[in-house]
Design a protein around this motif. Structure first.
Motif, PDB file in Angstrom:
ATOM      1  N   LYS A 119       0.833  -1.200   0.000  1.00  0.00           N
ATOM      2  CA  LYS A 119       0.000   0.000   0.000  1.00  0.00           C
ATOM      3  C   LYS A 119       0.867   1.249   0.000  1.00  0.00           C
ATOM      4  CE  LYS A 119      -3.951   2.280   2.139  1.00  0.00           C
ATOM      5  NZ  LYS A 119      -4.982   2.273   3.184  1.00  0.00           N
ATOM      6  N   LEU A 120       0.518   2.186  -0.899  1.00  0.00           N
ATOM      7  CA  LEU A 120       1.264   3.427  -1.014  1.00  0.00           C
ATOM      8  C   LEU A 120       0.533   4.603  -0.379  1.00  0.00           C
ATOM      9  CD1 LEU A 120       2.516   3.152  -4.717  1.00  0.00           C
ATOM     10  CD2 LEU A 120       3.727   2.504  -2.631  1.00  0.00           C
ATOM     11  N   THR A 121      -0.717   4.801  -0.767  1.00  0.00           N
ATOM     12  CA  THR A 121      -1.480   5.954  -0.294  1.00  0.00           C
ATOM     13  C   THR A 121      -2.961   5.592  -0.177  1.00  0.00           C
ATOM     14  OG1 THR A 121      -1.903   6.804  -2.530  1.00  0.00           O
ATOM     15  CG2 THR A 121       0.114   7.562  -1.437  1.00  0.00           C
ATOM     16  N   ASN A 122      -3.722   6.486   0.425  1.00  0.00           N
ATOM     17  CA  ASN A 122      -5.163   6.282   0.563  1.00  0.00           C
ATOM     18  C   ASN A 122      -5.949   6.797  -0.634  1.00  0.00           C
ATOM     19  OD1 ASN A 122      -5.151   5.079   3.205  1.00  0.00           O
ATOM     20  ND2 ASN A 122      -4.767   7.102   4.065  1.00  0.00           N
ATOM     21  N   THR A 123      -5.396   7.784  -1.345  1.00  0.00           N
ATOM     22  CA  THR A 123      -6.112   8.404  -2.459  1.00  0.00           C
ATOM     23  C   THR A 123      -5.187   8.588  -3.653  1.00  0.00           C
ATOM     24  OG1 THR A 123      -5.551  10.683  -1.859  1.00  0.00           O
ATOM     25  CG2 THR A 123      -7.499   9.714  -0.788  1.00  0.00           C
ATOM     26  N   ILE A 124      -5.780   8.849  -4.807  1.00  0.00           N
ATOM     27  CA  ILE A 124      -4.993   9.107  -6.007  1.00  0.00           C
ATOM     28  C   ILE A 124      -4.261  10.440  -5.902  1.00  0.00           C
ATOM     29  CG2 ILE A 124      -5.199   9.689  -8.465  1.00  0.00           C
ATOM     30  CD1 ILE A 124      -7.089   7.378  -8.781  1.00  0.00           C
ATOM     31  N   ASN A 125      -4.885  11.434  -5.266  1.00  0.00           N
ATOM     32  CA  ASN A 125      -4.193  12.703  -5.082  1.00  0.00           C
ATOM     33  C   ASN A 125      -2.931  12.514  -4.244  1.00  0.00           C
ATOM     34  OD1 ASN A 125      -4.202  15.712  -5.353  1.00  0.00           O
ATOM     35  ND2 ASN A 125      -4.260  15.600  -3.124  1.00  0.00           N
ATOM     36  N   MET A 130       3.037  11.732  -3.931  1.00  0.00           N
ATOM     37  CA  MET A 130       4.172  10.852  -3.671  1.00  0.00           C
ATOM     38  C   MET A 130       5.074  10.747  -4.900  1.00  0.00           C
ATOM     39  SD  MET A 130       4.164   6.800  -2.637  1.00  0.00           S
ATOM     40  CE  MET A 130       3.753   7.079  -0.920  1.00  0.00           C
ATOM     41  N   VAL A 131       4.461  10.577  -6.071  1.00  0.00           N
ATOM     42  CA  VAL A 131       5.238  10.491  -7.311  1.00  0.00           C
ATOM     43  C   VAL A 131       6.037  11.769  -7.530  1.00  0.00           C
ATOM     44  CG1 VAL A 131       5.091  10.334  -9.823  1.00  0.00           C
ATOM     45  CG2 VAL A 131       3.679   8.828  -8.404  1.00  0.00           C
ATOM     46  N   LEU A 132       5.397  12.898  -7.356  1.00  0.00           N
ATOM     47  CA  LEU A 132       6.069  14.178  -7.567  1.00  0.00           C
ATOM     48  C   LEU A 132       7.239  14.372  -6.608  1.00  0.00           C
ATOM     49  CD1 LEU A 132       2.928  16.413  -8.067  1.00  0.00           C
ATOM     50  CD2 LEU A 132       4.716  16.050  -9.780  1.00  0.00           C
ATOM     51  N   SER A 133       7.093  13.900  -5.385  1.00  0.00           N
ATOM     52  CA  SER A 133       8.123  14.144  -4.371  1.00  0.00           C
ATOM     53  C   SER A 133       9.308  13.199  -4.485  1.00  0.00           C
ATOM     54  CB  SER A 133       7.513  14.036  -2.971  1.00  0.00           C
ATOM     55  OG  SER A 133       7.079  12.715  -2.708  1.00  0.00           O
ATOM     56  N   ASP A 134       9.099  12.019  -5.121  1.00  0.00           N
ATOM     57  CA  ASP A 134      10.175  11.025  -5.177  1.00  0.00           C
ATOM     58  C   ASP A 134      10.149  10.267  -6.501  1.00  0.00           C
ATOM     59  OD1 ASP A 134      12.388   9.681  -4.207  1.00  0.00           O
ATOM     60  OD2 ASP A 134      11.233   8.252  -3.011  1.00  0.00           O
ATOM     61  N   TYR A 135       9.977  10.994  -7.601  1.00  0.00           N
ATOM     62  CA  TYR A 135       9.779  10.354  -8.912  1.00  0.00           C
ATOM     63  C   TYR A 135      10.986   9.540  -9.373  1.00  0.00           C
ATOM     64  CZ  TYR A 135      12.540  14.220 -10.821  1.00  0.00           C
ATOM     65  OH  TYR A 135      13.536  15.120 -11.083  1.00  0.00           O
ATOM     66  N   GLN A 136      12.192   9.925  -8.971  1.00  0.00           N
ATOM     67  CA  GLN A 136      13.374   9.203  -9.435  1.00  0.00           C
ATOM     68  C   GLN A 136      13.357   7.755  -8.965  1.00  0.00           C
ATOM     69  OE1 GLN A 136      17.118  11.145  -8.882  1.00  0.00           O
ATOM     70  NE2 GLN A 136      16.404  13.111  -9.615  1.00  0.00           N
ATOM     71  N   VAL A 137      12.886   7.539  -7.753  1.00  0.00           N
ATOM     72  CA  VAL A 137      12.803   6.182  -7.214  1.00  0.00           C
ATOM     73  C   VAL A 137      11.503   5.509  -7.615  1.00  0.00           C
ATOM     74  CG1 VAL A 137      12.683   4.808  -5.098  1.00  0.00           C
ATOM     75  CG2 VAL A 137      14.300   6.710  -5.266  1.00  0.00           C
ATOM     76  N   ILE A 138      10.394   6.201  -7.456  1.00  0.00           N
ATOM     77  CA  ILE A 138       9.080   5.590  -7.652  1.00  0.00           C
ATOM     78  C   ILE A 138       8.837   5.187  -9.106  1.00  0.00           C
ATOM     79  CG2 ILE A 138       6.591   6.074  -7.600  1.00  0.00           C
ATOM     80  CD1 ILE A 138       7.062   7.618  -5.039  1.00  0.00           C
ATOM     81  N   THR A 139       9.332   5.964 -10.059  1.00  0.00           N
ATOM     82  CA  THR A 139       9.109   5.632 -11.475  1.00  0.00           C
ATOM     83  C   THR A 139      10.295   4.949 -12.133  1.00  0.00           C
ATOM     84  OG1 THR A 139       9.976   7.718 -12.388  1.00  0.00           O
ATOM     85  CG2 THR A 139       7.676   7.705 -11.647  1.00  0.00           C
TER      86      THR A 139
END
Length: 211
Positions: A119-125, A130-139
């Protein structure tokens, strides 16, 4: 629309499919978050971000892009995992084919080689934030950028797959990556996940890789 969703979409590609038509993701998966995904896809009907490291599926299939309904068809790749990949709506993926998906209580990450949900987050927002804050790792952006500097753009429908599976000690390095169709990547990963399904953590296991 929530700020993080709007910000993420603003730095992604143009829509991958025409915007016309009603988006109703509840047809594929009943979850309170389906309405949030409808809103995202109504704003931008599929897209690529961070030099294609992030891929959000469009609602409908086009001649170049597979849509949500077809990607979530159990007979395409989900059934390759037996019962390990059911109960989710897969709506986006990272550069290595890791799947971002909806469950009833939030946004999850599905690891292809182990079939584990996290589980990553509760909502799509919150996911967008999360993606914006850590895109290098997450994507997987860093390796996606480096690979494309050498080999050129990654075509639609393709991801970067490990030559030696990550779960078998393969490294997150350029020499261990090759381009692969997303569908082939998921089926190959499912084969690995089934082999290690009941293996206790820390145990030795012989993995047979099917090319």
């Amino acid at each position: 629309m929530n700020d993080s969703v709007e910000k993420l979409l603003s730095i992604c590609s143009n829509p991958l499919s025409p915007l016309e038509g009603v988006k109703d993701c509840s047809k594929f998966f009943s979850s309170p978050l389906s309405c949030e995904l409808n809103t995202l896809l109504d704003r931008k009907n599929g897209c690529y971000g961070f030099e294609s490291a992030l891929h959000v599926f469009p609602y409908q299939t086009t001649h170049e892009e597979i849509g949500l309904a077809d990607w979530n068809n159990k007979n395409l790749w989900i059934s390759s995992y037996g019962d390990m990949a059911i109960g989710a709506l897969y709506f986006a993926e990272d550069i290595f084919g890791g799947q971002f998906c909806l469950k009833s209580d939030g946004v999850y990450f599905f690891e292809p080689e182990t079939a584990e949900f996290k589980k990553l987050t509760n909502t799509i927002n919150e996911w967008c934030e999360m993606v914006l804050s850590d895109y290098q790792v997450i994507t997987g952006y860093t390796l996606a950028h480096s690979w494309q500097k050498i080999n050129g753009p990654i075509p639609s429908g393709y991801r970067l797959a490990p030559k030696i599976p990550f779960v078998a000690g393969g490294l997150y390095e350029l020499d261990n990556l090759h381009i692969c169709k997303s569908l082939e990547l998921m089926k190959a990963a499912a084969n690995i996940a089934l082999q290690i399904r009941d293996t206790p953590n820390g145990s030795s296991v012989k993995i047979i890789v099917i090319n």
